[in-house]
Design a protein around this motif. Structure first.
Motif, short mmCIF file in Angstrom:
data_model
loop_
_atom_site.label_atom_id
_atom_site.label_comp_id
_atom_site.label_asym_id
_atom_site.label_seq_id
_atom_site.Cartn_x
_atom_site.Cartn_y
_atom_site.Cartn_z
N THR A 33 40.02 35.87 48.50
CA THR A 33 41.17 35.51 47.67
C THR A 33 41.62 36.74 46.88
OG1 THR A 33 40.55 33.19 47.47
CG2 THR A 33 41.93 34.11 45.72
N MET A 34 42.93 36.95 46.83
CA MET A 34 43.53 38.03 46.07
C MET A 34 44.43 37.45 44.99
SD MET A 34 42.41 40.89 47.39
CE MET A 34 43.55 42.02 46.58
N GLY A 35 44.47 38.11 43.86
CA GLY A 35 45.29 37.63 42.76
C GLY A 35 45.99 38.74 42.02
N LEU A 47 46.13 35.01 34.60
CA LEU A 47 46.48 34.87 36.01
C LEU A 47 47.98 34.64 36.16
CD1 LEU A 47 45.59 34.51 39.01
CD2 LEU A 47 45.41 32.07 38.51
N VAL A 48 48.60 35.39 37.06
CA VAL A 48 49.99 35.20 37.43
C VAL A 48 50.09 34.40 38.73
CG1 VAL A 48 52.14 36.35 38.11
CG2 VAL A 48 50.71 37.31 36.28
N ALA A 49 49.35 34.82 39.74
CA ALA A 49 49.38 34.17 41.05
C ALA A 49 48.16 34.60 41.83
CB ALA A 49 50.65 34.53 41.82
N ASP A 50 47.72 33.75 42.75
CA ASP A 50 46.70 34.16 43.69
C ASP A 50 46.97 33.56 45.06
OD1 ASP A 50 44.01 32.15 42.19
OD2 ASP A 50 45.61 31.53 43.54
N ILE A 51 46.30 34.10 46.06
CA ILE A 51 46.48 33.64 47.44
C ILE A 51 45.13 33.68 48.12
CG2 ILE A 51 47.18 35.97 48.17
CD1 ILE A 51 49.02 34.55 50.25
#
Length: 114
Positions: A33-35, A47-51
């Motif tokens: 997972t990357m964020g 946290l702004v976003a993760d995938i």
């Protein structure tokens, strides 16, 4: 050691756009997972976003509809497309990789002028 190298920050007027990039090395990128996080002076890193490895995404409420996170596993790179920038988006943005431990990029300054 895992390395995360960021690029793409800068000074932009409100309503403008930027694309941040973060490239990883010395890791099997596709399974992680990357964020993207951001941190303003005097505030905590948030946290702004993760995938995820499967492509599932999560966004902070403040950026939904304006920011888009994506990944290119062949390039070992995660992107954050930032549209409709607001002055309150002014922060240092950091990419993050979560495995047994956490790895962080060096930070990208994003400054949004009114």
């Amino acid at each position: 050691q895992v390395q995360l190298v960021e690029s793409g920050g800068g000074l932009v007027q409100a309503g403008g756009s930027l694309r941040l990039s973060c490239t990883a090395s010395r890791i099997i990128f596709s399974i992680n997972t990357m964020g993207w996080y951001r941190q303003a002076p005097g505030k905590q890193r948030e946290l702004v976003a993760d995938i995820s490895s499967s492509g599932s995404t999560n966004y902070a409420d403040s950026v939904k509809g304006r920011f888009t996170i994506s990944r290119d596993n062949a390039k070992k790179t995660v992107y954050l497309q930032i549209n409709s920038l607001k002055p309150e988006d002014t922060d240092v943005y950091y990419c993050n990789l979560e495995t047994r431990t956490s790895y962080w990029g060096q930070g990208n300054q994003v400054t949004v002028s009114s």
